[in-house]
Design an enzyme around this catalytic site. Structure first.
Site, short mmCIF file in Angstrom:
data_model
loop_
_atom_site.label_atom_id
_atom_site.label_comp_id
_atom_site.label_asym_id
_atom_site.label_seq_id
_atom_site.Cartn_x
_atom_site.Cartn_y
_atom_site.Cartn_z
N ASN A 10 1.17 -1.01 -0.06
CA ASN A 10 0.07 0.13 -0.11
C ASN A 10 1.09 1.34 0.07
OD1 ASN A 10 -1.40 2.20 0.42
ND2 ASN A 10 -2.60 0.68 2.42
N LYS A 31 3.08 1.17 3.27
CA LYS A 31 3.03 0.07 4.33
C LYS A 31 2.37 -1.78 3.45
CE LYS A 31 -1.24 -1.43 7.35
NZ LYS A 31 -2.90 -0.19 7.27
N ARG A 51 -3.20 -1.83 -2.80
CA ARG A 51 -4.15 -1.31 -2.86
C ARG A 51 -4.18 -0.11 -4.02
NH1 ARG A 51 -5.25 4.08 1.04
NH2 ARG A 51 -7.74 4.07 1.06
N HIS A 87 -13.08 3.47 0.20
CA HIS A 87 -12.92 1.91 1.61
C HIS A 87 -13.62 0.77 1.32
CE1 HIS A 87 -12.38 5.85 4.95
NE2 HIS A 87 -11.13 5.13 4.07
N GLY A 126 -11.76 5.75 11.47
CA GLY A 126 -10.46 6.36 11.04
C GLY A 126 -9.92 7.69 10.71
N GLY A 155 -9.50 8.44 8.03
CA GLY A 155 -10.66 8.54 6.70
C GLY A 155 -12.27 8.47 7.50
N ARG A 209 -10.21 15.73 7.60
CA ARG A 209 -10.78 16.42 5.96
C ARG A 209 -12.51 17.08 6.59
NH1 ARG A 209 -10.29 10.33 3.75
NH2 ARG A 209 -7.91 10.94 2.77
N GLY A 260 -10.21 2.37 12.94
CA GLY A 260 -9.31 2.79 14.19
C GLY A 260 -10.49 3.22 15.57
N ILE A 261 -11.27 3.89 15.12
CA ILE A 261 -11.88 5.16 15.38
C ILE A 261 -13.12 3.90 15.95
CG2 ILE A 261 -13.74 6.63 15.69
CD1 ILE A 261 -11.79 8.56 14.45
N ASN A 268 -12.74 1.07 18.12
CA ASN A 268 -12.05 0.97 19.58
C ASN A 268 -12.83 2.26 20.82
OD1 ASN A 268 -10.05 -0.75 19.78
ND2 ASN A 268 -8.91 0.06 17.81
N GLU A 272 -8.05 -5.60 5.32
CA GLU A 272 -8.12 -4.74 3.51
C GLU A 272 -7.05 -5.76 3.25
OE1 GLU A 272 -9.15 -0.54 3.76
OE2 GLU A 272 -8.59 -0.51 5.36
#
Length: 396
Positions: free
Chosen positions: A10, A17, A89, A178, A208, A210, A239, A328-329, A332, A382
């Site tokens: 990625n 990544k 990706r 996504h 996340g 994004g 954003r 992530g958000i 968690n 992903e």
């Protein structure tokens, strides 16, 4: 000779990544991130099992970073021969790709054409493909597109109410992003419900840095919040998400050119812009708990806009089998999920605070009460989807 591994890449504008998978079991055997490339702070982190290591890259560019990644994997004896396939990706596939594809010159040309729609992403993705082709010229490479899953959107969802020829002549429409994440968590949820994906109706929220929300009807994407670019839709880390288009004219009048406006809306808005401090939700929680009013406001606006978009997605579905949180958000931040679900009582959601506070780990992801409309937390993967699609396309 080829190794029994699949390498996932990625490539971002200043990052790289990667993940290495066993081709037989599709289990991740190593992963890592090279970030801040092109700066003196460039660094590579690698994780294999319980072992973690970090390397200073000293102003490395993508070429040096990729070589360092491969050399590190070889030194760890995780990549002994050439990989069986390399998956990439690719953020924007336009209308050309509704699935992952084996990369050839025709595919490369189409990805290049889509660069105008994703100038911050596709050129970096193409660079990753080029560099890996130089390193492994005989290894099949596969492109996995963020936009592919959303190619099932109906016209009512993807068309903008602007002159129609802007769509037919320039491809201006909603594409969505996504897609790999939305597709993955929908598949996992269908298995958990013991139902065929083709009869499942989900709302999926990838949250996340994004953020996007998608309506999935009978297993297919039928509406999504991101649009022509990843800027549209939900408020995100940096954003803005949806704004009044008239803002552009106003900002021009006060002296901001288009480049500056784009920088502000993409890099300086969202949670960071409203809080005036950070795009990290964990830090914002800490600040809000200490009485920081702007941090608290940023969180409140984020949760309201999230609930508002989830409710909007319900209009595309005949029923809701589950609302799925990921990213992530999403995975968690129990406070974000709780605040959003409390605003969605009209859709039958009733949060279970005990299950939600454990992020669904004690209940196969469920975070709502037994008589509630179901909501689940499902960790996204992903890289696994990219590895799977690479194996399916590279080995036939």
């Amino acid at each position: 000779m080829n190794d029994d591994t699949i390498l996932v890449i990625n490539c971002g504008s200043s990052s790289l990544k990667f993940a290495l998978f066993s081709a037989q079991q599709l289990n991740c055997i190593a992963s890592g991130l090279a970030e801040k490339l092109g700066t003196k702070d460039a660094v590579l982190s690698v994780k294999s099992g319980d072992e973690k290591s970090s390397y200073c890259l000293d102003d490395a560019d993508h070429h040096i970073a990729i070589n360092h990644v491969i050399n590190t994997l070889q030194a760890l004896k995780l990549l002994v021969k050439d990989p069986l396939g390399i998956g990439h990706r690719v953020v924007h596939g336009g209308e050309s790709f509704s699935d992952s594809v084996l990369i050839d010159e025709t595919v490369l040309a189409e990805i290049e054409k889509c660069s105008a729609l994703a100038p911050l992403h596709n050129p970096a993705n193409l660079l990753g493909i080029q560099l890996m082709a130089e390193r492994y010229p005989s290894t099949p490479q596969v492109a996995v597109f963020d936009t592919a899953f959303h190619q099932t959107l109906p016209e009512t969802s993807y068309l903008y109410p602007i002159p129609y020829e802007l769509y037919t002549e320039h491809g201006i429409r909603r594409y969505g992003f996504h897609g790999t994440s939305h597709k993955y968590v929908a598949e996992v949820a269908a298995k958990q419900l013991n139902k065929p994906l083709a009869v499942c109706n989900f709302i999926t929220a990838h949250l996340g840095n994004g953020c996007s929300v998608t309506a999935i009807k009978n297993g297919l994407s039928v509406d999504t919040s991101m649009g022509l670019t990843p800027l549209e839709g939900l408020m995100m880390g940096t954003r803005s998400g949806d704004i009044d288009p008239g803002l552009f004219e106003f900002l021009n009048k006060i002296g901001m050119d288009s480049e500056r406006i784009s920088q502000m809306l993409n890099k300086e808005s969202g949670l960071k812009g409203l809080s005036g401090q950070t795009n990290d939700m964990r830090t914002l929680f800490d600040l809000a708990d200490k009485g920081d009013e702007k941090a608290a406001l940023a969180i409140e606006v984020f949760c309201f806009k999230l609930a508002k978009y989830i409710a909007a997605m319900a209009a595309s579905l005949p029923s809701i089998d589950a609302l799925i949180f990921t990213g992530g958000i999403g995975e968690n931040a129990s406070r974000v999920r709780s605040a959003a679900l409390e605003k969605l009582a009209i859709l039958g959601f009733e949060v279970s605070h005990s299950l939600n506070n454990s992020n669904g780990r004690e209940s196969e992801g469920r975070i709502t009460e037994p008589d509630s409309t179901l909501s689940l937390v499902i960790p996204t993967n992903e890289e696994l989807v990219i590895a799977r699609d690479t194996l399916n396309n590279a080995v036939k």
